[in-house]
Design a protein around this motif. Structure first.
Motif, PDB file in Angstrom:
ATOM      1  N   ASP A  73      -5.045 -20.294 -30.774  1.00 21.18           N
ATOM      2  CA  ASP A  73      -4.561 -19.055 -30.429  1.00 21.18           C
ATOM      3  C   ASP A  73      -4.878 -19.189 -28.768  1.00 21.18           C
ATOM      4  O   ASP A  73      -5.906 -19.244 -28.125  1.00 21.18           O
ATOM      5  CB  ASP A  73      -5.609 -18.019 -30.946  1.00 21.18           C
ATOM      6  CG  ASP A  73      -5.403 -17.568 -32.184  1.00 21.18           C
ATOM      7  OD1 ASP A  73      -4.444 -17.798 -32.719  1.00 21.18           O
ATOM      8  OD2 ASP A  73      -6.527 -17.664 -32.870  1.00 21.18           O
ATOM      9  N   VAL A  74      -3.611 -18.960 -28.108  1.00 24.79           N
ATOM     10  CA  VAL A  74      -3.542 -18.862 -26.498  1.00 24.79           C
ATOM     11  C   VAL A  74      -3.349 -17.565 -26.043  1.00 24.79           C
ATOM     12  O   VAL A  74      -2.420 -16.958 -26.378  1.00 24.79           O
ATOM     13  CB  VAL A  74      -2.418 -19.904 -26.199  1.00 24.79           C
ATOM     14  CG1 VAL A  74      -2.344 -20.084 -24.618  1.00 24.79           C
ATOM     15  CG2 VAL A  74      -2.591 -21.188 -26.802  1.00 24.79           C
ATOM     16  N   THR A  75      -3.969 -17.441 -25.121  1.00 24.94           N
ATOM     17  CA  THR A  75      -4.075 -15.885 -24.501  1.00 24.94           C
ATOM     18  C   THR A  75      -4.343 -16.091 -22.729  1.00 24.94           C
ATOM     19  O   THR A  75      -4.937 -16.670 -22.351  1.00 24.94           O
ATOM     20  CB  THR A  75      -5.121 -14.862 -24.807  1.00 24.94           C
ATOM     21  OG1 THR A  75      -4.922 -14.895 -26.280  1.00 24.94           O
ATOM     22  CG2 THR A  75      -4.686 -13.493 -24.471  1.00 24.94           C
ATOM     23  N   ASP A  76      -2.925 -15.586 -22.340  1.00 24.08           N
ATOM     24  CA  ASP A  76      -2.969 -15.831 -20.612  1.00 24.08           C
ATOM     25  C   ASP A  76      -2.714 -14.436 -20.010  1.00 24.08           C
ATOM     26  O   ASP A  76      -1.480 -13.816 -20.336  1.00 24.08           O
ATOM     27  CB  ASP A  76      -1.831 -16.775 -20.197  1.00 24.08           C
ATOM     28  CG  ASP A  76      -2.034 -17.190 -18.771  1.00 24.08           C
ATOM     29  OD1 ASP A  76      -2.519 -16.375 -17.997  1.00 24.08           O
ATOM     30  OD2 ASP A  76      -1.682 -18.104 -18.417  1.00 24.08           O
ATOM     31  N   ALA A  77      -3.545 -13.666 -19.589  1.00 22.99           N
ATOM     32  CA  ALA A  77      -3.501 -12.334 -19.100  1.00 22.99           C
ATOM     33  C   ALA A  77      -2.537 -12.286 -17.815  1.00 22.99           C
ATOM     34  O   ALA A  77      -1.819 -11.359 -17.346  1.00 22.99           O
ATOM     35  CB  ALA A  77      -4.886 -11.753 -19.056  1.00 22.99           C
ATOM     36  N   ARG A  78      -2.534 -13.448 -17.083  1.00 29.73           N
ATOM     37  CA  ARG A  78      -1.621 -13.433 -15.735  1.00 29.73           C
ATOM     38  C   ARG A  78      -0.508 -13.533 -16.201  1.00 29.73           C
ATOM     39  O   ARG A  78       0.492 -13.091 -15.380  1.00 29.73           O
ATOM     40  CB  ARG A  78      -2.495 -14.593 -15.113  1.00 29.73           C
ATOM     41  CG  ARG A  78      -1.666 -14.789 -13.651  1.00 29.73           C
ATOM     42  CD  ARG A  78      -2.042 -15.881 -12.820  1.00 29.73           C
ATOM     43  NE  ARG A  78      -3.450 -15.335 -12.504  1.00 29.73           N
ATOM     44  CZ  ARG A  78      -3.963 -16.454 -11.340  1.00 29.73           C
ATOM     45  NH1 ARG A  78      -3.794 -17.496 -11.186  1.00 29.73           N
ATOM     46  NH2 ARG A  78      -5.232 -15.651 -10.749  1.00 29.73           N
ATOM     47  N   ARG A  79       0.031 -14.328 -17.082  1.00 33.46           N
ATOM     48  CA  ARG A  79       1.362 -14.572 -17.540  1.00 33.46           C
ATOM     49  C   ARG A  79       2.035 -13.626 -18.615  1.00 33.46           C
ATOM     50  O   ARG A  79       3.188 -14.088 -19.057  1.00 33.46           O
ATOM     51  CB  ARG A  79       1.781 -15.980 -17.398  1.00 33.46           C
ATOM     52  CG  ARG A  79       1.525 -16.759 -16.139  1.00 33.46           C
ATOM     53  CD  ARG A  79       2.291 -18.148 -16.185  1.00 33.46           C
ATOM     54  NE  ARG A  79       1.968 -18.874 -14.914  1.00 33.46           N
ATOM     55  CZ  ARG A  79       2.482 -20.025 -14.690  1.00 33.46           C
ATOM     56  NH1 ARG A  79       2.908 -20.798 -15.790  1.00 33.46           N
ATOM     57  NH2 ARG A  79       2.223 -20.520 -13.778  1.00 33.46           N
ATOM     58  N   GLY A  80       1.054 -12.997 -19.240  1.00 33.06           N
ATOM     59  CA  GLY A  80       1.657 -12.300 -20.210  1.00 33.06           C
ATOM     60  C   GLY A  80       1.613 -13.017 -21.724  1.00 33.06           C
ATOM     61  O   GLY A  80       2.806 -12.718 -22.193  1.00 33.06           O
ATOM     62  N   VAL A  81       1.052 -14.094 -21.898  1.00 31.32           N
ATOM     63  CA  VAL A  81       0.952 -15.053 -23.045  1.00 31.32           C
ATOM     64  C   VAL A  81       0.412 -14.657 -24.167  1.00 31.32           C
ATOM     65  O   VAL A  81      -1.153 -14.566 -23.653  1.00 31.32           O
ATOM     66  CB  VAL A  81       1.031 -16.455 -22.388  1.00 31.32           C
ATOM     67  CG1 VAL A  81       0.974 -17.562 -23.706  1.00 31.32           C
ATOM     68  CG2 VAL A  81       1.865 -16.955 -21.243  1.00 31.32           C
ATOM     69  N   ASP A  82       0.626 -14.448 -25.276  1.00 32.14           N
ATOM     70  CA  ASP A  82      -0.146 -14.351 -26.496  1.00 32.14           C
ATOM     71  C   ASP A  82       0.493 -15.119 -27.551  1.00 32.14           C
ATOM     72  O   ASP A  82       1.606 -14.814 -28.324  1.00 32.14           O
ATOM     73  CB  ASP A  82      -0.227 -12.857 -26.796  1.00 32.14           C
ATOM     74  CG  ASP A  82      -1.071 -12.487 -28.060  1.00 32.14           C
ATOM     75  OD1 ASP A  82      -1.813 -13.522 -28.485  1.00 32.14           O
ATOM     76  OD2 ASP A  82      -1.440 -11.303 -28.246  1.00 32.14           O
TER      77      ASP A  82
END
Length: 747
Positions: free
Chosen positions: A147-156
């Motif tokens: 599970d990959v989450t990146d709040a800066r680039r809007g990745v889920d």
């Protein structure tokens, strides 16, 4: 034998109640210290043998400090099975693991809006060094998920991972495969992808290429990549090579902004394909095929990354380019703002030029924007050691051509006395140029420039429209056909410095320039153009038939000689512009189409609306109408048409027989070809008595039945040396008439 049996019995009695879970706290503490994260296992199972099999149940790796509120651990696994080759370790002192199998692993990767992530947080210090990768025969992953989450680039994203076993029948074959499927959102848009690559252990092998096949689909954006990597996990200094071919397409390049981190503006649909090769030193892109809207771009790129200065070579070509497809990109880099930033007196960025090395060759069959079309565009630009060499820049515009070449080379450091000389020769208005010279002496910077420009049969209206479309600098009412040549050799720190210390020449001719009241203010500017028109008393409107200008430059002193032919008359101008001191002294005199009566005393000063003198600083000159002497009117003699005519004629009407005002003016200045000399008359022979002709012989009588013999072939008579032709007779007659006295001339 009894002692051996007792020993075996004792071992059995000891091992029967043995539990390997007694080692769990020890393993937890060692793993926690190694990873800087709380690590635990639920159970430990060991099966002794030549190959010891260790089974770890319920592996859990916690989040690093600061990420405890994520609600789930960093990594978990239902079971981890490790095969350890004890025999190899005892005999060769080498760690060998024939098999490592991970069942149902779960990994959570988090990156917050402030840029921190749970991978690098509390990571082991690099000073301790990283242990060498052990010898693992096979690594298997079953039912894995990341599970990959990146709040800066809007990745889920959720990535499902598993491996396939190697082909044991083929030792040289692939050592298994990694298969991954991803689903989720990127920048709020749905994303799906599929990856098939070589086995995880092949990554560490430098003797075998690592295959990769990747396809990502996000909305209408599609990216595909296929190729091999060699030694991708090599340490610094080891050779790494990449061989890939890929394709990417989408409806708008701006959708890639979040991926690249660059503010890409909106564009039409795009596509790009090519082959990428990297051998550890040079990156090459071959067979590049790109398309943006209706515009195309093909060619090759080469980037040398191991040079002291990164060197880029590009050989590109296009069949058609529509600048409206690049409207968003051009708006993002406003050309008008760029030109405003490049001040005329701003120093050249020599340091930036030294930090770049490259060669660009570009050819375009056609470039269009609105109603403007450029044909056969060519550019060849080289940059090396701070020297900019624009070897060729050419374009066709509606039958005309504009071509040029330019070389900018960093100048050698000046002498130590240059600053003293500059300070001594900097009176008054020359302070700016002198300060530039002093600055160049102090810094050792400067540019030696060589510029050549040729213009042939250019439509000025279309040229100014193309400039207005690009920069927004509109010049309404300007039209005509222009041709000419320009040359400049100079050294300086800025464009103003090049002109102040340069030598060259500008010669041009403008045919059918239209209304003079629109042309002259556009060329000279409103503060000068309109007062000149008023001083010379031109009627409104005035049709411009021809404008010829000759501007030789020598050491910053520009000589100005012009000829303006209108329906109101012919205006000649001559003067000088000192570009070192920014001053102008220029005289204009008009010869009206209808001559005016001259005053009785031509030596005295006359007040005539047909003369004007422009003097003072270039930025704000003074215009004095009607205060000239006849000698000053004669001084405004205009350009030397005899010298200019051969070169300018070829630039106005190439291959055309149409005679315009400028071509007639230039042809009239050419010297007349020498007339052919009259034929030399032959000497007259003395008269002689005619020789009597012999009577023809009598024909013999023939019998009627006799056959007539064929007529004899007539032989050509020899030419009479005393016989004269018609031109010779006419020449003799004219000579006698000139010697014979006429009746009206007799006394």
């Amino acid at each position: 034998m009894l002692d051996l049996a007792v020993l075996v019995l004792i071992c059995v009695l000891v091992l029967l109640p043995w539990s390997w879970d007694w080692f769990v706290p020890l393993i937890d503490s060692r793993a926690t210290a190694l990873l800087n994260r709380r690590t635990t296992i639920a159970h430990l199972h060991v099966r002794p043998g030549r190959v010891v099999i260790l089974t770890l149940d319920g592996l859990t790796i916690g989040q690093p400090w600061g990420f405890e509120d994520e609600g789930r651990p960093f990594a978990t696994a239902r079971q981890v099975v490790i095969w350890f080759d004890l025999w190899t370790y005892l005999h060769q002192h080498r760690m060998s693991f024939p098999l490592v199998a991970v069942d149902t692993p779960r990994v959570s990767v988090v990156r917050r809006a402030d840029g921190t992530d749970n991978i690098t947080a509390d990571a082991p210090s690099a000073a301790t060094g990283q242990p060498a990768l052990p010898d693992i025969g096979d690594l298997r992953v079953t039912n894995g998920r990341m599970d990959v989450t990146d709040a800066r680039r809007g990745v889920d994203l959720t990535v499902g991972v598993y491996t396939t076993p190697p082909d044991n029948a083929d030792p040289e074959g692939p050592r298994g495969r990694i298969v991954a499927d991803l689903h989720g959102t990127y920048d709020g848009r749905p994303v799906d992808g599929h990856l098939v690559s070589g086995g995880p252990l092949t990554l560490a092998r430098s003797d075998r290429p690592y295959p990769i096949t990747l396809m990502v689909h996000g909305g209408r954006t599609l990216a595909a990549l296929e190729g091999t990597l060699v030694n991708p996990l090599a340490l610094a200094g080891a050779p790494v090579s990449v061989h890939m071919s890929g394709h990417v397409s989408g409806p708008d390049l701006s959708l890639l902004s979040s991926l690249t981190g660059l503010p890409i503006p909106n564009t039409p649909a795009y596509s790009a394909a090519g082959a990428v090769d990297y051998d550890g030193a040079t990156l090459r892109v071959d067979d590049l095929r790109g398309k943006l809207g209706s515009s195309d771009l093909d060619g090759t790129l080469r980037l040398d990354l191991h040079a002291a200065v990164p060197a880029l070579e590009a050989d590109l070509h296009s069949l058609h380019v529509d600048l409206k497809d690049l409207a968003g990109l051009l708006a993002a880099t406003d050309a008008a703002d760029l030109l405003r930033d490049l001040s005329f007196a701003a120093p050249f960025p020599v340091a930036r030029l030294r930090a770049i090395k490259g060669r660009l060759r570009y050819r375009a069959a056609q470039i269009t924007r609105h109603a403007t079309r450029l044909d056969h565009v060519e550019a060849d630009i080289a940059l090396h050691d701070g020297a900019l060499d624009l070897r060729r820049l050419a374009a066709g515009l509606d039958g005309g051509t504009l071509s040029g070449a330019m070389a900018l080379t960093p100048a050698d450091p000046p002498d130590e006395t240059a600053s003293e000389t500059a300070s001594e020769t900097a009176p008054g208005a020359a302070t700016e140029v002198a300060s530039e010279t002093a600055t160049g002496a102090a810094t050792g910077a400067g540019i030696t420039a060589r510029l050549l420009i040729d213009a042939t049969h250019l439509d000025l209206a279309r040229l100014t429209r193309a400039v207005a479309d690009t920069t927004g600098a509109d010049m309404p009412g300007v039209k005509g056909i222009v041709g000419g040549h320009a040359r400049l050799d100079a050294t300086g720190l800025s464009a103003a410095g090049l002109l102040a210390h340069g030598t060259g020449r500008l010669a041009l001719a403008l045919d059918r320039g239209g209304d003079l009241f629109a042309l002259l203010p556009a060329l000279l500017g409103l503060p000068i153009g309109r007062p000149v028109l008023s001083a010379l008393g031109f009627p409104k409107p005035t049709d411009t038939r021809c404008l010829i200008a000759d501007l030789p430059l020598r050491d910053g002193l520009l000589s100005v000689a012009t000829l303006l032919d209108t329906d109101a008359g012919r205006t000649l101008g001559r003067g000088t512009a000192d570009l070192r001191r920014d001053t102008l002294d220029y005289t204009l005199a008009t010869q009206p189409a209808r001559p005016r009566p001259t005053p009785p005393d031509t030596a005295q000063t006359v007040s005539s609306p047909d003369t004007a003198r422009i003097t003072g600083p270039l930025a704000n000159p003074s215009i004095l109408p009607g205060a000239e002497t006849a000698s000053a009117r004669a001084a405004a003699g205009g350009p030397d048409l005899v010298t200019l005519a051969p070169a300018l004629l070829a630039t106005l009407q190439p291959g055309s027989g149409v005679a315009s005002a400028c071509t007639r003016t230039l042809r009239a200045a050419l010297p007349a070809p020498p007339a052919a000399p009259p034929p030399t008359p032959r000497p007259i022979a003395p008269a002689s008595h005619p020789t009597p002709r012999k009577p023809p012989p009598a024909r013999p009588a023939r019998h009627p039945s006799a056959r007539r013999p064929p007529p004899p072939v007539a032989k050509p008579e020899p030419a009479d040396p005393h016989r004269l032709d018609a031109p010779e007779i006419r020449a003799i007659w004219m000579a006698r008439q000139s010697r014979t006295p006429q009746p009206g001339n007799r006394p």
